[in-house]
Write a protein that holds these residues in place. Structure first.
Motif, PDB file in Angstrom:
ATOM      1  N   PRO A 256       0.831  -1.209   0.000  1.00 42.67           N
ATOM      2  CA  PRO A 256       0.000   0.000   0.000  1.00 42.67           C
ATOM      3  C   PRO A 256       0.867   1.261   0.000  1.00 42.67           C
ATOM      4  CG  PRO A 256      -0.764  -1.568   1.653  1.00 42.67           C
ATOM      5  CD  PRO A 256       0.550  -2.071   1.170  1.00 42.67           C
ATOM      6  N   TYR A 258       0.355   4.107   1.686  1.00 39.59           N
ATOM      7  CA  TYR A 258       0.572   4.442   3.091  1.00 39.59           C
ATOM      8  C   TYR A 258       0.679   3.152   3.891  1.00 39.59           C
ATOM      9  CZ  TYR A 258      -0.558   9.428   2.502  1.00 39.59           C
ATOM     10  OH  TYR A 258      -0.555  10.744   2.137  1.00 39.59           O
ATOM     11  N   THR A 259       1.625   3.121   4.812  1.00 43.91           N
ATOM     12  CA  THR A 259       1.804   1.974   5.702  1.00 43.91           C
ATOM     13  C   THR A 259       1.031   2.229   6.987  1.00 43.91           C
ATOM     14  OG1 THR A 259       4.046   1.739   4.820  1.00 43.91           O
ATOM     15  CG2 THR A 259       3.499   0.467   6.800  1.00 43.91           C
ATOM     16  N   SER A 260       0.169   1.323   7.369  1.00 46.11           N
ATOM     17  CA  SER A 260      -0.604   1.504   8.594  1.00 46.11           C
ATOM     18  C   SER A 260       0.320   1.471   9.803  1.00 46.11           C
ATOM     19  CB  SER A 260      -1.666   0.412   8.727  1.00 46.11           C
ATOM     20  OG  SER A 260      -1.055  -0.852   8.953  1.00 46.11           O
ATOM     21  N   ASP A 261      -0.152   2.039  10.905  1.00 40.83           N
ATOM     22  CA  ASP A 261       0.648   2.053  12.136  1.00 40.83           C
ATOM     23  C   ASP A 261       1.019   0.634  12.566  1.00 40.83           C
ATOM     24  OD1 ASP A 261       0.155   4.723  11.957  1.00 40.83           O
ATOM     25  OD2 ASP A 261      -0.975   4.900  13.827  1.00 40.83           O
ATOM     26  N   ASN A 262       0.067  -0.289  12.472  1.00 47.70           N
ATOM     27  CA  ASN A 262       0.312  -1.661  12.911  1.00 47.70           C
ATOM     28  C   ASN A 262       1.290  -2.398  11.999  1.00 47.70           C
ATOM     29  OD1 ASN A 262      -1.433  -1.413  15.099  1.00 47.70           O
ATOM     30  ND2 ASN A 262      -3.197  -2.181  13.954  1.00 47.70           N
ATOM     31  N   SER A 263       1.346  -1.999  10.727  1.00 47.75           N
ATOM     32  CA  SER A 263       2.219  -2.682   9.762  1.00 47.75           C
ATOM     33  C   SER A 263       3.592  -2.036   9.651  1.00 47.75           C
ATOM     34  CB  SER A 263       1.549  -2.698   8.378  1.00 47.75           C
ATOM     35  OG  SER A 263       0.320  -3.383   8.418  1.00 47.75           O
ATOM     36  N   ALA A 327       4.500   7.037   5.613  1.00 47.67           N
ATOM     37  CA  ALA A 327       3.423   7.544   6.461  1.00 47.67           C
ATOM     38  C   ALA A 327       3.286   9.048   6.292  1.00 47.67           C
ATOM     39  CB  ALA A 327       3.694   7.202   7.928  1.00 47.67           C
ATOM     40  N   ASN A 380       0.041   9.314  10.582  1.00 49.32           N
ATOM     41  CA  ASN A 380      -1.194   8.879   9.923  1.00 49.32           C
ATOM     42  C   ASN A 380      -2.441   9.409  10.621  1.00 49.32           C
ATOM     43  OD1 ASN A 380       0.158   7.459   7.894  1.00 49.32           O
ATOM     44  ND2 ASN A 380       0.288   5.607   9.138  1.00 49.32           N
ATOM     45  N   GLN A 382      -2.921  10.436  13.769  1.00 48.61           N
ATOM     46  CA  GLN A 382      -3.083  10.223  15.207  1.00 48.61           C
ATOM     47  C   GLN A 382      -1.768  10.492  15.914  1.00 48.61           C
ATOM     48  OE1 GLN A 382      -4.589   6.275  15.847  1.00 48.61           O
ATOM     49  NE2 GLN A 382      -6.530   6.662  14.816  1.00 48.61           N
TER      50      GLN A 382
END
Length: 545
Positions: A256, A258-263, A327, A380, A382
């Protein structure tokens, strides 16, 4: 094996079990006390931290490459296994010579205290978990070892049989080795206290588990998740431009945009994620400056905040590896803060320090050359995740994280490279390191089984602060084919790419290379991550049927 030898083995096994139980008590009680003094005072965590600092660079790179984010769990497991082996040895010794076992526990305590107190921020109270744990374990070991031996009434009965019995190794004799003339003369209640030993062992295990569990509950009060959730980030004074249409390609399996916080990858030296209260956090700018600055978290949020998209890469990332993420960050301008402090002539390094003691060096000229360097508070949309530096971290586009991305940052010392070295520089890594021009194949996966025909080959490429201008793919070492590039979101982020391959049957090797915004082509020369980042071309082997 004779009955005497068998008895000795049984006795040694009881001693080994006593050692294990005593070690369990030590760790459980230490965890309970650490629930009061803080998680970093735990002896296992402290010893693990020392082990990380002493780990040779090649072994560290091997652990990250093969275990990824589980490298710390592997280290902790190794420490626990070594501790268990040590406990078995001192327990087997103690059953013959109690003083030896207690000396072993004292050695363990000395090592634990030394490891705890080696932390830069350690105080006298941090030694308490180890000291209390070892003291309670010494008491437990004494009772367990005494229970593992033949009871006094047995010895008295044997010695009362005559001077010849006095010469018997009575402490080693189990019931089945009593002299024939003494069988039946020793009351059943004076036989070896197996039941007593088992009861005491169960009690020690209960103490270890209960104390450890209570310690875990107490340690939760150090968690700042609720404080992080309560943070309300202000709107940015300078919003990031809207992401252009076509930035994200619709190809299954591609990374993706953008990379999610969890990833988002996490690579650091911390066995326990630092828990920093935003109410207690401060950032100091010191050293070769005209006006030293100290900011609270509230002060930082009142500054004009900048929103910026940026790709961050770890120097431990192998070619084609996963330790890169993209991010949208929110933070205060680092160059503006340094200008306000007033950098003095001759200063060429900003030595940043995190609350965990990590130090990172960044060239002053690089920070001040116009790139969007930040003291970031958001990721992202937050507040920063705790494992990614909450309340604040440093970010400088275009540099590997080990020279730019200090998490839980608390101090910026303006100094010189000649006078001070950062953590990784002391271990031989390059003093400064620009992120190499890199590209990665996400689709297809290595060793994939594919059907012949038109197939999508796709992935991401990055050269932060230079941008990506071209990506090419070859098959089996043949000619290079230009891939289609997704739209660019500035020069500080990665770009997705894709190429349509008319795949024939057979075993094939796909390779990718990128060209950055300066016209420099990704090098084919293969190098490891040490000392300034891996290089080479990513490739995958697939079978087309």
């Amino acid at each position: 094996m004779t009955k005497g030898n068998l008895a000795s083995v049984r006795r040694a096994l009881r001693g080994a079990l006593a050692g294990l139980l005593a070690a369990g008590v030590a760790l459980g009680v230490a965890e309970l006390v650490a629930g009061v003094t803080g998680p970093l005072s735990s002896p296992v965590i402290a010893v693990g931290g020392v082990a990380i600092n002493l780990t040779p660079v090649p072994l560290k790179d091997f652990a990250i490459a093969h275990f990824g984010s589980n490298d710390k769990n592997v280290l902790l497991l190794g420490i626990v296994v070594q501790l268990a082996l040590f406990a078995v040895v001192i327990g087997a010794l103690a059953v013959r010579w109690l003083v030896a076992g207690l000396a072993g526990l004292a050695l363990f305590g000395a090592l634990g205290v030394s490891a705890v107190e080696s932390r830069p921020s350690a105080g006298p109270a941090d030694a308490l978990p180890t000291l209390v744990g070892v003291a309670v374990a010494a008491v437990a070991m004494t009772f367990l070892i005494r229970a593992a031996r033949i009871e006094p009434r047995r010895r008295a009965a044997l010695r009362g049989a005559g001077s010849g019995a006095d010469l018997l190794p009575t402490d080693l004799l189990p019931p089945d080795l009593l002299p024939p003339d003494l069988v039946g003369t020793v009351p059943a209640t004076s036989r070896p206290g197996r039941r007593r030993f088992l009861a005491m062992g169960a009690g020690a295990a209960l103490v270890a588990v209960a104390a450890g569990g209570a310690g875990e509950l107490l340690l939760r009060r150090f968690n700042v998740s609720a404080l992080r959730a309560a943070v309300r980030l202000p709107a940015p004074a300078f919003k990031a431009p809207a992401v252009p249409a076509g930035t994200a390609l619709k190809i299954p399996g591609i990374t993706p945009f953008y990379t999610s916080d969890n990833s988002f990858y996490r690579v650091d030296t911390d066995l326990v994620v630092p828990q920093v209260s935003p109410q207690e956090w401060t950032l100091r700018i010191t050293g070769m400056v005209d006006h030293p600055i100290e900011l609270s978290f509230a002060d930082l949020l009142r500054l004009p905040l900048i929103e910026h998209d940026m790709t961050l890469v770890c120097v431990s990332n192998q070619v084609g590896g996963p330790y890169a993420g993209n991010a949208r960050w929110l933070g205060a301008s680092l160059p503006a803060l340094l200008r306000k402090a007033g950098i003095q002539r001759g200063a060429d390094q900003v030595l940043s320090t995190g609350t965990d003691g990590m130090t990172i060096s960044t060239a002053v000229d690089t920070i001040m050359d116009g790139r969007q360097a930040l003291i970031a508070v958001g990721m992202n949309g937050q507040a920063l995740p705790t494992e990614h530096g909450f309340p604040a971290r440093m970010l400088v586009p275009g540099l590997y994280g080990y020279v730019s991305a200090t998490k839980w940052v608390t101090e910026l010392e303006v100094t010189t490279f000649a006078s001070q070295q950062a953590y990784w520089t002391q271990r031989g890594y390059a003093r400064q390191a620009l992120i190499h021009t890199e590209s990665r194949i996400d689709v297809p996966k290595p060793l994939a089984q594919l059907a012949a025909g038109r197939l999508a080959v796709a992935g991401v490429a990055w050269a932060p602060h230079r941008g990506i201008s071209r990506v090419e793919v070859n098959v089996d070492g043949g000619p290079w084919h230009a891939a289609k590039l997704a739209a660019a979101d500035g020069t500080d982020t990665w770009r997705q790419w894709s190429w349509v391959w008319d795949a024939p049957s057979g075993l094939h090797t796909l390779q990718v290379r990128a060209t950055d915004g300066t016209g420099a082509v990704q090098t084919s020369a293969e190098a490891g991550v040490f000392p300034s980042g891996a290089t080479g071309w990513d490739s995958v082997v697939v079978t087309v049927a």
